[in-house]
Design a protein around this motif. Structure first.
Motif, PDB file in Angstrom:
ATOM      1  N   GLU A   1       6.214   2.148   7.669  1.00  7.65           N
ATOM      2  CA  GLU A   1       5.180   2.875   6.497  1.00  7.65           C
ATOM      3  C   GLU A   1       3.762   2.723   6.581  1.00  7.65           C
ATOM      4  O   GLU A   1       3.465   1.583   7.275  1.00  7.65           O
TER       5      GLU A   1
ATOM      6  N   CYS B   1      -0.400  -1.617  -1.470  1.00  8.48           N
ATOM      7  CA  CYS B   1       0.930  -1.888  -1.565  1.00  8.48           C
ATOM      8  C   CYS B   1       1.285  -2.553  -0.234  1.00  8.48           C
ATOM      9  O   CYS B   1       2.501  -2.833   0.157  1.00  8.48           O
TER      10      CYS B   1
ATOM     11  N   HIS C   1       1.021  -1.236   2.988  1.00 10.95           N
ATOM     12  CA  HIS C   1       2.075  -0.529   4.077  1.00 10.95           C
ATOM     13  C   HIS C   1       1.301  -0.839   5.333  1.00 10.95           C
ATOM     14  O   HIS C   1       2.077  -0.667   6.369  1.00 10.95           O
TER      15      HIS C   1
ATOM     16  N   GLU D   1       5.566   7.226   1.519  1.00 13.82           N
ATOM     17  CA  GLU D   1       6.762   6.315   0.384  1.00 13.82           C
ATOM     18  C   GLU D   1       6.364   6.299  -0.893  1.00 13.82           C
ATOM     19  O   GLU D   1       7.299   6.422  -1.901  1.00 13.82           O
ATOM     20  N   GLU D   2       4.860   6.447  -1.085  1.00 12.69           N
ATOM     21  CA  GLU D   2       4.561   6.267  -2.518  1.00 12.69           C
ATOM     22  C   GLU D   2       4.946   7.470  -3.488  1.00 12.69           C
ATOM     23  O   GLU D   2       4.789   7.594  -4.593  1.00 12.69           O
TER      24      GLU D   2
ATOM     25  N   HIS E   1       8.610  -5.839   3.823  1.00 11.54           N
ATOM     26  CA  HIS E   1       7.688  -5.209   2.637  1.00 11.54           C
ATOM     27  C   HIS E   1       6.854  -6.563   1.865  1.00 11.54           C
ATOM     28  O   HIS E   1       7.400  -7.272   1.570  1.00 11.54           O
TER      29      HIS E   1
HETATM   30 ZN   LIG Z   1       5.349  -0.057  -0.812  1.00  8.27          ZN
END
Ligand SMILES: [Zn+2]
Ligand SMILES: [Zn+2]
Length: 397
Positions: A86, A97, A99, A132-133, A157
């Motif tokens: 990601e 996040c 990624h 992904e978001e 993650h």
């Molecule tokens: Zn994430």
């Protein structure tokens, strides 16, 4: 026949170690130039370049998504392992996040497996999974058949917990539109049919519904259209509702419940209602314990123990769900901050470029690579992983 994987694990450790600086540079480069969903052009260019440099056969723009890609290597004869990368960021917050660490670890794992094995028995796939978001690149990739034939989909993650799997709910959005009749509220009040009144009634009804929903099920609504002027009875009102369920089946039940609530309100208020789905549906995450157990074992050797998630805690939804219900998959969380912190914050973005982020990324790369090697070299591993998936599917989990 199963090979002794220990010498391979040692080689993987060396392969990650010799690339440590480069992988960290990739992680930092992504972090410096954050790109949001479907805009990840520089990220895709950087990651495909790294894969090509080490002999992966790269295909860009897969599944009709310009910033998606695959890098492939191996004899093709045997199991197929996909490492998921990601690389989208959040609007305004950058890589809050983390990624960038997912991409660097997935890349590192792919390069290390190839480096350690030479010729890969079977197929090794690095899958660039954008958005992904927002938008769910993996949902599109699943529908395009990109995961057909894959025996293990592996990623990690970064987070604020170190959990061997991710409690991620199924989720969907629906739009509910009530149609009434406009009228002057004092001049002609008996002619009006208040669409906004109906929508507010739906919110009240859902408040009652909420009390009897199973754990993990949840509805959150907003009003997106509530009328135009106070001297007109609203003829149209519209709300957007986010629905979640602990499993995809629970989500489907909830969608039906909300639909029948809306219908009931329409009958009671003499309005007409339309309920439509908005965007793709995320399925719940189905952990593959065979693979997540192996990942946890490998990460433990790097000094990072993983535990089971806290019961009753859900960490949102993700497009990995749609992959995990079809092929054996892992999505562990590995902490780069304490559990008093939160992702999607400026502090988390900072941690995703900090020393603990680096340590976690490299440990995850190694553990992902060792898990990939288990699938490729030990025939009982993909066999057991598929048995685990089938068993959970049959139980509706
Ligand atoms: Zn994430
Ligand atoms: Zn996120």
């Amino acid at each position: 026949m199963s090979q002794n994987p220990e010498p391979v694990y040692d080689r993987i450790r060396e392969e990650v170690a010799v690339r440590a600086e480069r992988l960290w540079d990739v992680g930092l480069a992504l972090h410096r130039s954050p790109e949001t969903a479907f805009e990840e052009r520089e990220a895709a260019r950087l990651l495909t370049g790294e894969l090509e440099r080490e002999g992966f056969e790269v295909e860009r723009g897969v599944a009709g998504l310009p910033t998606a890609f695959t890098g492939r290597t191996g004899s093709g004869d045997g199991p197929c392992v996909a490492l998921l990368l990601e690389y989208d960021a959040l609007p305004l917050l950058g890589h809050a996040c983390g990624h960038n660490l997912i991409a660097a670890a997935g890349l590192g794992a792919a390069l290390a497996v190839r480096g350690a094995l030479g010729e890969v028995p079977g197929s090794l796939l690095a899958v660039g999974a954008p958005a992904e978001e927002r938008g769910g690149g993996k949902v599109v990739e699943v529908e395009a058949g990109l995961f057909d034939g894959v025996d293990a989909a592996l990623m990690f993650h970064p987070g604020v917990y170190s959990w061997s799997w991710a409690p991620l709910t199924a989720s969907a959005q629906i739009r509910v539109a009530f149609h009434g009749r406009a009228a002057h509220p004092t001049g002609n009040p008996t002619e009006g049919i208040d669409a906004l009144g109906a929508l507010i009634q739906l919110f009240n009804t859902l408040g009652v519904l909420d009390r009897r929903l199973p754990a993990g099920s949840h509805v959150q609504g907003i009003i997106t259209d509530g009328g135009r002027a106070t001297n007109i009875v609203p003829e149209y009102a519209e709300g957007l509702f986010g629905l979640r369920g602990a499993t995809t089946a629970a989500l489907e039940d909830l969608v039906e419940e909300v639909r029948s609530c809306a219908q009931g309100v329409a009958t009671a208020t003499r309005t007409r209602v339309e309920v439509t789905g908005v965007g793709g549906r995320y399925e719940h995450f189905r952990d593959n314990e065979v693979l997540s157990g192996l990942f946890a074992h490998h990460l433990d050797r790097a000094g990072i123990p993983l535990s089971e998630p806290e019961p009753g805690v859900y960490l949102g939804s993700s497009d990995i769900g749609n992959v995990s219900t079809r092929v054996p998959a892992v999505h562990p969380f590995v902490a780069i901050m304490g559990s008093d912190a939160s992702d999607h914050t400026p502090e988390f973005a900072e941690a995703a470029a900090g020393p603990r982020g680096r340590r976690v990324m490299l440990a995850a790369a190694e553990a992902l690579a060792c898990t990939a090697a288990d699938v490729l070299l030990r025939p009982e591993v993909p066999e057991e992983a598929w048995a685990c998936l089938r068993e959970k599917a049959a139980a509706g989990l």
